[in-house]
Design a protein around this motif. Structure first.
Motif, PDB file in Angstrom:
ATOM      1  N   THR A  69      -6.092   3.530   7.512  1.00 54.24           N
ATOM      2  CA  THR A  69      -4.712   3.851   7.855  1.00 54.24           C
ATOM      3  C   THR A  69      -4.703   4.656   9.146  1.00 54.24           C
ATOM      4  O   THR A  69      -5.509   5.557   9.328  1.00 54.24           O
ATOM      5  N   SER A  70      -3.808   4.324  10.031  1.00 47.17           N
ATOM      6  CA  SER A  70      -3.659   5.103  11.259  1.00 47.17           C
ATOM      7  C   SER A  70      -3.134   6.484  10.898  1.00 47.17           C
ATOM      8  O   SER A  70      -2.163   6.611  10.155  1.00 47.17           O
ATOM      9  N   VAL A  71      -3.799   7.528  11.396  1.00 50.19           N
ATOM     10  CA  VAL A  71      -3.454   8.901  11.035  1.00 50.19           C
ATOM     11  C   VAL A  71      -3.185   9.712  12.294  1.00 50.19           C
ATOM     12  O   VAL A  71      -3.970   9.683  13.245  1.00 50.19           O
ATOM     13  N   ARG A  72      -2.078  10.420  12.291  1.00 52.18           N
ATOM     14  CA  ARG A  72      -1.747  11.381  13.347  1.00 52.18           C
ATOM     15  C   ARG A  72      -1.900  12.774  12.758  1.00 52.18           C
ATOM     16  O   ARG A  72      -1.448  13.029  11.653  1.00 52.18           O
ATOM     17  N   LEU A  73      -2.515  13.665  13.530  1.00 50.44           N
ATOM     18  CA  LEU A  73      -2.710  15.032  13.055  1.00 50.44           C
ATOM     19  C   LEU A  73      -1.844  15.982  13.861  1.00 50.44           C
ATOM     20  O   LEU A  73      -1.751  15.860  15.089  1.00 50.44           O
ATOM     21  N   ARG A  74      -1.199  16.907  13.159  1.00 53.54           N
ATOM     22  CA  ARG A  74      -0.394  17.962  13.790  1.00 53.54           C
ATOM     23  C   ARG A  74      -0.991  19.303  13.416  1.00 53.54           C
ATOM     24  O   ARG A  74      -1.296  19.547  12.247  1.00 53.54           O
ATOM     25  N   ASP A  75      -1.132  20.174  14.404  1.00 52.82           N
ATOM     26  CA  ASP A  75      -1.620  21.521  14.145  1.00 52.82           C
ATOM     27  C   ASP A  75      -0.508  22.293  13.441  1.00 52.82           C
ATOM     28  O   ASP A  75       0.577  22.483  13.995  1.00 52.82           O
ATOM     29  N   GLY A  76      -0.766  22.740  12.227  1.00 57.34           N
ATOM     30  CA  GLY A  76       0.230  23.466  11.442  1.00 57.34           C
ATOM     31  C   GLY A  76       0.603  24.814  12.028  1.00 57.34           C
ATOM     32  O   GLY A  76       1.632  25.382  11.669  1.00 57.34           O
ATOM     33  N   ARG A  77      -0.185  25.338  12.920  1.00 55.17           N
ATOM     34  CA  ARG A  77       0.132  26.621  13.558  1.00 55.17           C
ATOM     35  C   ARG A  77       0.883  26.426  14.857  1.00 55.17           C
ATOM     36  O   ARG A  77       1.247  27.399  15.506  1.00 55.17           O
ATOM     37  N   GLY A  78       1.093  25.177  15.270  1.00 49.38           N
ATOM     38  CA  GLY A  78       1.848  24.904  16.487  1.00 49.38           C
ATOM     39  C   GLY A  78       1.097  25.216  17.773  1.00 49.38           C
ATOM     40  O   GLY A  78       1.691  25.267  18.839  1.00 49.38           O
ATOM     41  N   ALA A  79      -0.205  25.405  17.680  1.00 46.19           N
ATOM     42  CA  ALA A  79      -0.994  25.768  18.852  1.00 46.19           C
ATOM     43  C   ALA A  79      -1.547  24.543  19.586  1.00 46.19           C
ATOM     44  O   ALA A  79      -2.184  24.699  20.626  1.00 46.19           O
ATOM     45  N   GLY A  80      -1.324  23.371  19.068  1.00 46.93           N
ATOM     46  CA  GLY A  80      -1.805  22.156  19.728  1.00 46.93           C
ATOM     47  C   GLY A  80      -3.310  21.990  19.681  1.00 46.93           C
ATOM     48  O   GLY A  80      -3.888  21.308  20.520  1.00 46.93           O
ATOM     49  N   ARG A  81      -3.953  22.601  18.702  1.00 48.28           N
ATOM     50  CA  ARG A  81      -5.406  22.490  18.593  1.00 48.28           C
ATOM     51  C   ARG A  81      -5.801  21.075  18.189  1.00 48.28           C
ATOM     52  O   ARG A  81      -5.059  20.379  17.510  1.00 48.28           O
ATOM     53  N   GLU A 139       0.847  -1.190   0.000  1.00 52.78           N
ATOM     54  CA  GLU A 139       0.000   0.000   0.000  1.00 52.78           C
ATOM     55  C   GLU A 139       0.885   1.242   0.000  1.00 52.78           C
ATOM     56  O   GLU A 139       1.867   1.335   0.723  1.00 52.78           O
ATOM     57  N   ARG A 140       0.546   2.204  -0.830  1.00 52.02           N
ATOM     58  CA  ARG A 140       1.343   3.425  -0.982  1.00 52.02           C
ATOM     59  C   ARG A 140       0.588   4.616  -0.427  1.00 52.02           C
ATOM     60  O   ARG A 140      -0.631   4.679  -0.466  1.00 52.02           O
ATOM     61  N   MET A 141       1.345   5.590   0.054  1.00 57.32           N
ATOM     62  CA  MET A 141       0.766   6.822   0.575  1.00 57.32           C
ATOM     63  C   MET A 141       0.254   7.655  -0.590  1.00 57.32           C
ATOM     64  O   MET A 141       1.001   7.956  -1.514  1.00 57.32           O
ATOM     65  N   PRO A 142      -1.033   8.038  -0.562  1.00 50.59           N
ATOM     66  CA  PRO A 142      -1.552   8.893  -1.630  1.00 50.59           C
ATOM     67  C   PRO A 142      -1.131  10.348  -1.414  1.00 50.59           C
ATOM     68  O   PRO A 142      -0.713  10.734  -0.323  1.00 50.59           O
ATOM     69  N   GLN A 143      -1.259  11.156  -2.444  1.00 57.50           N
ATOM     70  CA  GLN A 143      -1.008  12.595  -2.341  1.00 57.50           C
ATOM     71  C   GLN A 143      -2.227  13.225  -1.693  1.00 57.50           C
ATOM     72  O   GLN A 143      -3.300  13.254  -2.296  1.00 57.50           O
ATOM     73  N   VAL A 144      -2.096  13.718  -0.464  1.00 60.77           N
ATOM     74  CA  VAL A 144      -3.225  14.332   0.230  1.00 60.77           C
ATOM     75  C   VAL A 144      -2.948  15.776   0.630  1.00 60.77           C
ATOM     76  O   VAL A 144      -3.867  16.500   0.978  1.00 60.77           O
ATOM     77  N   ALA A 145      -1.691  16.220   0.579  1.00 61.91           N
ATOM     78  CA  ALA A 145      -1.368  17.612   0.900  1.00 61.91           C
ATOM     79  C   ALA A 145      -2.098  18.515  -0.086  1.00 61.91           C
ATOM     80  O   ALA A 145      -2.104  18.264  -1.287  1.00 61.91           O
ATOM     81  N   GLY A 146      -2.755  19.553   0.427  1.00 65.87           N
ATOM     82  CA  GLY A 146      -3.513  20.464  -0.403  1.00 65.87           C
ATOM     83  C   GLY A 146      -4.988  20.114  -0.483  1.00 65.87           C
ATOM     84  O   GLY A 146      -5.775  20.859  -1.055  1.00 65.87           O
ATOM     85  N   ALA A 201       4.030  11.281  -0.807  1.00 64.75           N
ATOM     86  CA  ALA A 201       3.191  10.537  -1.752  1.00 64.75           C
ATOM     87  C   ALA A 201       4.019   9.493  -2.495  1.00 64.75           C
ATOM     88  O   ALA A 201       5.135   9.760  -2.925  1.00 64.75           O
ATOM     89  N   GLY A 202       3.461   8.300  -2.586  1.00 67.15           N
ATOM     90  CA  GLY A 202       4.112   7.208  -3.295  1.00 67.15           C
ATOM     91  C   GLY A 202       4.958   6.309  -2.420  1.00 67.15           C
ATOM     92  O   GLY A 202       5.317   5.214  -2.823  1.00 67.15           O
ATOM     93  N   ALA A 203       5.281   6.747  -1.203  1.00 66.92           N
ATOM     94  CA  ALA A 203       6.089   5.921  -0.300  1.00 66.92           C
ATOM     95  C   ALA A 203       5.239   4.784   0.256  1.00 66.92           C
ATOM     96  O   ALA A 203       4.046   4.956   0.504  1.00 66.92           O
ATOM     97  N   PRO A 204       5.838   3.610   0.459  1.00 67.63           N
ATOM     98  CA  PRO A 204       5.067   2.504   1.036  1.00 67.63           C
ATOM     99  C   PRO A 204       4.669   2.828   2.479  1.00 67.63           C
ATOM    100  O   PRO A 204       5.469   3.386   3.234  1.00 67.63           O
ATOM    101  N   LEU A 205       3.440   2.498   2.841  1.00 63.42           N
ATOM    102  CA  LEU A 205       2.976   2.750   4.209  1.00 63.42           C
ATOM    103  C   LEU A 205       3.452   1.665   5.168  1.00 63.42           C
ATOM    104  O   LEU A 205       3.791   1.959   6.307  1.00 63.42           O
ATOM    105  N   GLN A 206       3.457   0.421   4.743  1.00 61.74           N
ATOM    106  CA  GLN A 206       3.949  -0.708   5.533  1.00 61.74           C
ATOM    107  C   GLN A 206       3.413  -0.706   6.961  1.00 61.74           C
ATOM    108  O   GLN A 206       4.133  -0.968   7.913  1.00 61.74           O
TER     109      GLN A 206
END
Length: 100
Positions: free
Chosen positions: A49-61, A28-35, A78-83
Motif C-alpha cells: 500500500t502506498s503510505v504517506r508519513l506525517r510528522d506528528g510534531r509538525g517539525a517536518g522530520r 482491501e480494507r485499511m487495518p487498525q495501525v494507530a498505536g 480502520a475498516g475503510a476501503p483503500l481502493q
C-alpha cells in the motif's frame, strides 16, 4: 495396469496446474495501525500500500529508521476501503507522546 497408469498420469497433471489466485472477500480494507510501531503498520499494510508519513510534531522530520517511530493516527480510518488510495500515517518517535 492401465487404470494405475491413468491414475498416476492424472495425479501428475494436477501437480502441474497452477493454483487459482486467492480471492479477497471484497475490497482491501485499511487495518487498525494507530498505536502500533511503524514497522508493524507496514507489515499490516502488506508492504504494497502506498503510505504517506506525517510528522506528528509538525517539525517536518523524515523517517530514516522506521523501527524508531510509532503511529499516532491514520487516514483512512480502520475498516475503510483503500481502493488504491494511499494511507496517511501520523508518526512520532517511539519515546515521544502522540499529539492530542
Amino acid at each position: 495396469m492401465v487404470k494405475r497408469i491413468l491414475t498416476t498420469s492424472l495425479l501428475a497433471l494436477t501437480c502441474l496446474v497452477p493454483a487459482a489466485p486467492a480471492q479477497a472477500d471484497g475490497p482491501e480494507r485499511m487495518p487498525q495501525v494507530a498505536g502500533q510501531s511503524l514497522v508493524s503498520a507496514y507489515q499490516a499494510l502488506n508492504y504494497d500500500t502506498s503510505v504517506r508519513l506525517r510528522d506528528g510534531r509538525g517539525a517536518g522530520r523524515h523517517v530514516l529508521w522506521p523501527a524508531r517511530w510509532k503511529v499516532c493516527a491514520q487516514s483512512p480510518q480502520a475498516g475503510a476501503p483503500l481502493q488504491g488510495r494511499p494511507a496517511t500515517l501520523t508518526v512520532v518517535k517511539t519515546h515521544e507522546d502522540c499529539p492530542a
